[in-house]
Design a protein around this motif. Structure first.
Motif, PDB file in Angstrom:
ATOM      1  N   LYS A  91       0.447   4.276  -2.648  1.00 28.27           N
ATOM      2  CA  LYS A  91       0.203   5.658  -2.233  1.00 28.27           C
ATOM      3  C   LYS A  91       1.218   6.606  -2.857  1.00 28.27           C
ATOM      4  O   LYS A  91       0.876   7.716  -3.268  1.00 28.27           O
ATOM      5  N   PHE A  92       2.471   6.187  -2.933  1.00 22.39           N
ATOM      6  CA  PHE A  92       3.510   7.017  -3.536  1.00 22.39           C
ATOM      7  C   PHE A  92       3.221   7.259  -5.010  1.00 22.39           C
ATOM      8  O   PHE A  92       3.308   8.395  -5.497  1.00 22.39           O
ATOM      9  N   LEU A 115       0.816  -1.206   0.000  1.00 20.32           N
ATOM     10  CA  LEU A 115       0.000   0.000   0.000  1.00 20.32           C
ATOM     11  C   LEU A 115       0.858   1.267   0.000  1.00 20.32           C
ATOM     12  O   LEU A 115       0.509   2.267  -0.627  1.00 20.32           O
ATOM     13  N   SER A 116       1.998   1.231   0.666  1.00 24.47           N
ATOM     14  CA  SER A 116       2.861   2.422   0.703  1.00 24.47           C
ATOM     15  C   SER A 116       3.377   2.770  -0.690  1.00 24.47           C
ATOM     16  O   SER A 116       3.439   3.945  -1.053  1.00 24.47           O
ATOM     17  N   SER A 117       3.717   1.763  -1.490  1.00 25.95           N
ATOM     18  CA  SER A 117       4.170   2.030  -2.858  1.00 25.95           C
ATOM     19  C   SER A 117       3.039   2.557  -3.714  1.00 25.95           C
ATOM     20  O   SER A 117       3.233   3.456  -4.535  1.00 25.95           O
ATOM     21  N   TYR A 130      -1.133  12.366  -8.999  1.00 26.47           N
ATOM     22  CA  TYR A 130      -1.981  13.508  -8.629  1.00 26.47           C
ATOM     23  C   TYR A 130      -1.232  14.824  -8.844  1.00 26.47           C
ATOM     24  O   TYR A 130      -1.767  15.778  -9.395  1.00 26.47           O
ATOM     25  N   CYS A 135       0.292   7.054  -6.563  1.00 26.61           N
ATOM     26  CA  CYS A 135      -0.916   7.881  -6.696  1.00 26.61           C
ATOM     27  C   CYS A 135      -0.633   9.349  -6.385  1.00 26.61           C
ATOM     28  O   CYS A 135      -1.160  10.240  -7.053  1.00 26.61           O
ATOM     29  N   ALA A 136       0.188   9.615  -5.376  1.00 27.11           N
ATOM     30  CA  ALA A 136       0.531  11.000  -5.050  1.00 27.11           C
ATOM     31  C   ALA A 136       1.317  11.640  -6.189  1.00 27.11           C
ATOM     32  O   ALA A 136       1.097  12.813  -6.533  1.00 27.11           O
TER      33      ALA A 136
END
Length: 114
Positions: free
Chosen positions: A89-90, A85-87, A96, A92-93
């Motif tokens: 999130k990175f 999940l941390s990867s 964005y 996706c950020a």
């Protein structure tokens, strides 16, 4: 030129076999709730987690292969991947932020054209 490739190939295979550590496989039993006579067996083999260098880094995705044998006769092959999940999130950020700058560039190009 060909001799140098042939000399590197055993070294590559040796490094892969030194790093490989078989960590097991998974089994599953399938039974249909709709059809009374249908059932199956599946075997799951983790591909990338068997390599210590890959498994030691928790940010890398994992790859699994599932082979299923079913009755009435059917053979199914499935490839699945999981990502921490941390990867995710990175990534996706970053996307964005990139989309925000592209949107600003679009507004600037639109107003500049007027």
């Amino acid at each position: 030129f060909l001799v140098s490739k042939n000399r590197r190939l055993p070294r590559l295979i040796r490094s892969m076999t030194d790093d490989f550590n078989f960590k097991g496989f998974g089994m599953g039993f399938w039974k249909s709730a709709v059809f009374a006579k249908s059932f199956g067996v599946s075997f799951r083999l983790p591909i990338l987690s068997n390599f210590n260098r890959w498994d030691g880094n928790p940010n890398l995705p994992l790859l699994n292969v599932v082979v299923g044998f079913f009755y009435p006769p059917l053979v199914a092959l499935s490839v699945s991947s999981s990502m921490p999940l941390s990867s995710l999130k990175f990534v996706c950020a970053y996307l964005y932020q990139l989309s925000f700058y592209l949107l600003l560039y679009g507004f600037w190009a639109f107003f500049r054209g007027l």
